[in-house]
Design a protein around this motif. Sequence first.
Motif, short mmCIF file in Angstrom:
data_model
loop_
_atom_site.label_atom_id
_atom_site.label_comp_id
_atom_site.label_asym_id
_atom_site.label_seq_id
_atom_site.Cartn_x
_atom_site.Cartn_y
_atom_site.Cartn_z
N ALA A 277 38.45 37.48 27.18
CA ALA A 277 37.95 37.71 28.53
C ALA A 277 36.43 37.78 28.58
CB ALA A 277 38.54 39.00 29.09
N ASP A 294 31.74 36.25 31.55
CA ASP A 294 33.14 35.95 31.79
C ASP A 294 33.27 34.44 31.61
OD1 ASP A 294 35.56 35.08 32.96
OD2 ASP A 294 35.60 36.79 34.33
N ARG A 404 44.95 40.31 29.28
CA ARG A 404 43.92 39.29 29.39
C ARG A 404 44.09 38.16 28.38
NH1 ARG A 404 39.62 39.38 32.48
NH2 ARG A 404 40.03 37.15 32.16
N THR A 409 40.75 35.00 34.41
CA THR A 409 40.17 35.83 35.47
C THR A 409 40.74 35.44 36.83
OG1 THR A 409 38.13 36.09 34.22
CG2 THR A 409 38.01 36.49 36.60
N LYS A 422 41.52 45.44 39.47
CA LYS A 422 41.01 44.10 39.15
C LYS A 422 39.67 44.17 38.44
CE LYS A 422 43.26 41.67 43.01
NZ LYS A 422 43.05 40.89 44.25
N THR A 426 39.00 42.79 34.62
CA THR A 426 38.04 41.70 34.42
C THR A 426 36.70 42.20 33.88
OG1 THR A 426 37.31 41.85 36.73
CG2 THR A 426 39.08 40.29 36.22
#
Length: 445
Positions: A277, A294, A404, A409, A422, A426
């Motif tokens: 991630a 990300d 993940r 994402t 969330k 993330t």
Amino acid sequence: MRIYYFTGGGFRTCVRSSAAIGFLLAQRSTAFMVPGALADALITELKPVRPPPLDGRAGCETWSVQFSPDGRYFAWSLGHGIVKLLVWPLQDAEQNRSSELSTAPRNKERTLDCEHTVWSLAFGPRTSKAADHAKVEHESQAEREPALLLATGLKNGNIKIWEVVTGHLLFTLAGHQAVVRDMAFTPNGSLTLVSGSRDTTLRIWDLTKPGKKVHVLTGHTSWVYSCCVSPDCSMIASVCRDNPSVYLWSLHSYTFMKSLQAFGLFLVSCDFSPDGALLATAAFAAMWEIAIFDPYSGDRLITLRDCLFCDSEMMTTPIRAVCFSTEGLHLAFVTEDRAIQIWELGQDNPVMETDLLRFSNGLCCTFHPQGGVVATGTRDGHVKFWRTPVLVPSLSHLSRVSLRYHMSTQQVMALPIPNKIKDFLTYRNLQGGQEARCAAHNTCD
């Protein structure tokens, strides 16, 4: 309120109160070092018998150090074309002292003569932790434990493949036209090797078919310094000389996907987090900088910059390498002024840092796969083993890592769950930039 949780085979739902959600997100992983541990952080140091040349000629550097995926072997490129394969733990690893590597071989020690300077090392096959958990339980032992190999990337552009247990050279891969600067096996248990070279290309080799034509990825503007493979084997990340872009490539179609913009002029290192991630990059110009992206969205989530107070004396502070710890909450990196620093994601101060030096000579670093130890290689051919902070990952972080690994994402953001969850899943709850104040300057204005 309804919560979604991941079971490995899909999502299940259960009803939980908002207080329970708050408790889940409030959980923190705990990192600590026992009192006085920093002074004893250096476990041991190994030095080659052959000293570095007095005239400063290249060839004696430890450009790469690696632990095997199971943590039982340690590979050390100690200069002059020699690689030492040592059984871990070392016989004197807990004696907290320096030692020269004598000519008398230790138990099961192997010496590999590569004939050319070794710039990169990679053990394979390997699997990510998440992939290990997803394995089918009825696999045979033979399928679980294929022969362990070591790839050595050389100055002349060749890659030599060795059998670890016997120390025998199996075959040589030819194709790169310059130094093989970095390598990584795909973490899915296969014998697929990705290599990056000063010839500006990435090559993808299938070691089960060494004579087969390889996939060549072109597009870098200069020497490839570093490459890494995402834990789910969907992406390759690479950085090259004099270019602020991080290149992302598809490992399915062998094509360029996109580039991520870092601020530093000289990108030198990159590494994926264990769940894929996050992507950490290291760069320097007048000061060093670590950017954490990300890789799915391309967003820069975290920026960590050099301590300005330390840099005022140094003027320029190159960073050499960055890597994630096995649990994904710590970053280790080597800079010109410190032998090793370790930071916990989301924290303001380092959890471990060595003393400020004029020149640390550090070049590379890697964590032991079971944690507790990080190894660093130096310009004079030495390798040092450091005791790392004890970390107890929270249940919420372990759940995030498991989820993940299986979800991008975009898939997480599409879930019908609260935004706060969330953000946690993330890593956007850690978003921001900060100056990496060292322990001596963390109270300075």
